[in-house]
Design an enzyme around this catalytic site. Structure first.
Site, mmCIF file in Angstrom:
data_model
loop_
_atom_site.group_PDB
_atom_site.id
_atom_site.type_symbol
_atom_site.label_atom_id
_atom_site.label_comp_id
_atom_site.label_asym_id
_atom_site.label_seq_id
_atom_site.Cartn_x
_atom_site.Cartn_y
_atom_site.Cartn_z
ATOM 1 N N GLU A 151 43.223 14.201 -48.519
ATOM 2 C CA GLU A 151 43.176 12.699 -49.116
ATOM 3 C C GLU A 151 42.016 12.085 -48.505
ATOM 4 O O GLU A 151 41.534 11.014 -49.221
ATOM 5 C CB GLU A 151 44.390 12.324 -48.062
ATOM 6 C CG GLU A 151 45.152 10.856 -48.569
ATOM 7 C CD GLU A 151 46.364 10.864 -47.720
ATOM 8 O OE1 GLU A 151 47.444 11.300 -48.267
ATOM 9 O OE2 GLU A 151 46.549 9.905 -46.918
ATOM 10 N N ASP A 152 41.368 12.382 -47.384
ATOM 11 C CA ASP A 152 40.227 11.468 -46.864
ATOM 12 C C ASP A 152 38.855 11.892 -47.017
ATOM 13 O O ASP A 152 37.881 11.497 -46.589
ATOM 14 C CB ASP A 152 40.651 11.331 -45.390
ATOM 15 C CG ASP A 152 41.914 10.539 -45.151
ATOM 16 O OD1 ASP A 152 42.358 9.518 -46.154
ATOM 17 O OD2 ASP A 152 42.519 10.552 -44.145
HETATM 18 P P1 NDP Z 1 47.289 1.383 -44.126
HETATM 19 O O1 NDP Z 1 47.496 2.568 -44.934
HETATM 20 O O2 NDP Z 1 45.946 0.615 -44.270
HETATM 21 O O3 NDP Z 1 46.539 2.134 -42.531
HETATM 22 C C1 NDP Z 1 47.659 2.961 -41.821
HETATM 23 C C2 NDP Z 1 47.102 4.633 -41.811
HETATM 24 O O4 NDP Z 1 45.929 4.523 -41.515
HETATM 25 C C3 NDP Z 1 47.857 5.513 -41.017
HETATM 26 O O5 NDP Z 1 49.130 5.800 -41.936
HETATM 27 C C4 NDP Z 1 47.053 6.433 -40.641
HETATM 28 O O6 NDP Z 1 46.764 7.337 -41.883
HETATM 29 C C5 NDP Z 1 45.597 5.451 -40.685
HETATM 30 N N1 NDP Z 1 45.205 5.257 -39.403
HETATM 31 C C6 NDP Z 1 44.023 5.238 -38.744
HETATM 32 N N2 NDP Z 1 43.851 4.797 -37.407
HETATM 33 C C7 NDP Z 1 44.977 4.299 -37.326
HETATM 34 C C8 NDP Z 1 45.550 3.631 -36.219
HETATM 35 N N3 NDP Z 1 44.710 3.239 -35.005
HETATM 36 N N4 NDP Z 1 46.809 3.007 -36.006
HETATM 37 C C9 NDP Z 1 47.711 3.354 -37.137
HETATM 38 N N5 NDP Z 1 47.312 3.990 -38.525
HETATM 39 C C10 NDP Z 1 45.929 4.521 -38.340
HETATM 40 O O7 NDP Z 1 48.509 0.795 -43.603
HETATM 41 P P2 NDP Z 1 49.649 0.512 -44.499
HETATM 42 O O8 NDP Z 1 49.451 0.468 -45.881
HETATM 43 O O9 NDP Z 1 50.437 1.654 -44.176
HETATM 44 O O10 NDP Z 1 50.156 -0.803 -43.814
HETATM 45 C C11 NDP Z 1 51.327 -0.665 -43.120
HETATM 46 C C12 NDP Z 1 52.726 -1.516 -43.567
HETATM 47 O O11 NDP Z 1 51.992 -2.997 -43.549
HETATM 48 C C13 NDP Z 1 53.079 -1.123 -44.882
HETATM 49 O O12 NDP Z 1 54.490 -1.350 -44.697
HETATM 50 C C14 NDP Z 1 52.670 -2.355 -45.510
HETATM 51 O O13 NDP Z 1 53.668 -2.737 -46.586
HETATM 52 C C15 NDP Z 1 52.149 -3.507 -44.610
HETATM 53 N N6 NDP Z 1 51.398 -4.267 -45.038
HETATM 54 C C16 NDP Z 1 51.364 -5.632 -44.500
HETATM 55 C C17 NDP Z 1 50.376 -6.462 -44.550
HETATM 56 C C18 NDP Z 1 50.374 -7.559 -43.910
HETATM 57 O O14 NDP Z 1 49.264 -8.314 -43.690
HETATM 58 N N7 NDP Z 1 51.313 -8.112 -43.351
HETATM 59 C C19 NDP Z 1 48.991 -6.098 -45.325
HETATM 60 C C20 NDP Z 1 48.963 -4.499 -45.796
HETATM 61 C C21 NDP Z 1 50.307 -3.835 -45.730
HETATM 62 P P3 NDP Z 1 46.629 8.736 -41.448
HETATM 63 O O15 NDP Z 1 47.929 9.487 -41.119
HETATM 64 O O16 NDP Z 1 46.353 9.050 -43.043
HETATM 65 O O17 NDP Z 1 45.380 9.002 -40.743
#
Ligand code: NDP
Ligand code: ZN
Length: 181
Positions: A70-71
């Site tokens: 994925e990354d």
């Molecule tokens: P992202 O995909 O942008 O980021 C989350 C992913 O980043 C994790 O699944 C993880 O993936 C990785 N990651 C790396 N470092 C961290 C860390 N310190 N903490 C958490 N994750 C980390 O986020 P999402 O798109 O999943 O957004 C989360 C939710 O928020 C969604 O349900 C979306 O609908 C909502 N959202 C809300 C917004 C808003 O402004 N209100 C804007 C965008 C989304 P891995 O396991 O691959 O490392």
């Protein structure tokens, strides 16, 4: 002393750890300290083996490798050649299809969770446990409270589709989810 089979398992685990560390070497997590990315796959392996007593070599290696396709530029064929078909298949089962939009990828995780293999379900549980801990303890600095909550709720929706696989790991997930901000 470890026997020959255990020795081979340990060697495979260290090979997966070194491979993952090389592939993720230039990446950082999204926490304020921008921690080295490899801390995340290691955290999954620790949750599985130390917290849930799951020490199956294929599952632990898949956890260490779970974000390489994925990354990074890693391919399924590369994983299959080095680690075998079974590990490469588990990794692909927990790899999002990046030809899809972000919203669709989120939806597909919920739809697919029930249909992946038992081994992939365990890796997915460990991944969500670690990510919820990260969101609770060291979230990306720009994430609002609403976004952190939405992440917790989406993760629970995914995990609710695959329950009945490992009581201990599911209890750890529920404990972490109870810390929803
Ligand atoms: P992202 O995909 O942008 O980021 C989350 C992913 O980043 C994790 O699944 C993880 O993936 C990785 N990651 C790396 N470092 C961290 C860390 N310190 N903490 C958490 N994750 C980390 O986020 P999402 O798109 O999943 O957004 C989360 C939710 O928020 C969604 O349900 C979306 O609908 C909502 N959202 C809300 C917004 C808003 O402004 N209100 C804007 C965008 C989304 P891995 O396991 O691959 O490392
Ligand atoms: Zn991950």
């Amino acid at each position: 002393m470890v026997n020959r089979a255990e020795q081979q398992h340990l060697a495979t685990i260290f090979k997966a750890l070194a491979f993952s560390a090389r592939k993720h070497r230039d990446q950082r997590r999204k926490d304020p300290a921008a921690s080295p990315y490899i801390n995340h796959p290691i955290a999954l392996a620790e949750v599985l083996s130390c917290e849930a007593d799951i020490i199956d070599v294929e599952i632990v290696c898949s956890a260490l490798l779970h974000d390489t396709v994925e990354d990074t530029e890693t391919t399924q064929a590369e994983l299959a050649q080095i680690f075998g078909e079974r590990i490469s298949r588990i990794v692909m089962e927990v790899t999002d299809d990046f030809s899809q939009s972000k919203a669709k990828r989120k939806r597909l995780q919920i739809e697919h969770a029930a249909h992946i293999s038992d081994q992939a379900k365990l890796v997915k549980l460990a991944d969500k446990i670690c990510n919820l801990r990260d969101v609770a303890e060291c979230p990306p600095p720009e994430w609002s409270l609403q976004r952190r909550r939405e992440y917790f709720d989406w993760a629970k929706q995914v995990i609710d589709q695959l329950r009945g696989i490992d009581k201990k790991l599911e209890a750890i997930f529920d404990e972490v989810y109870a810390r929803r901000p």
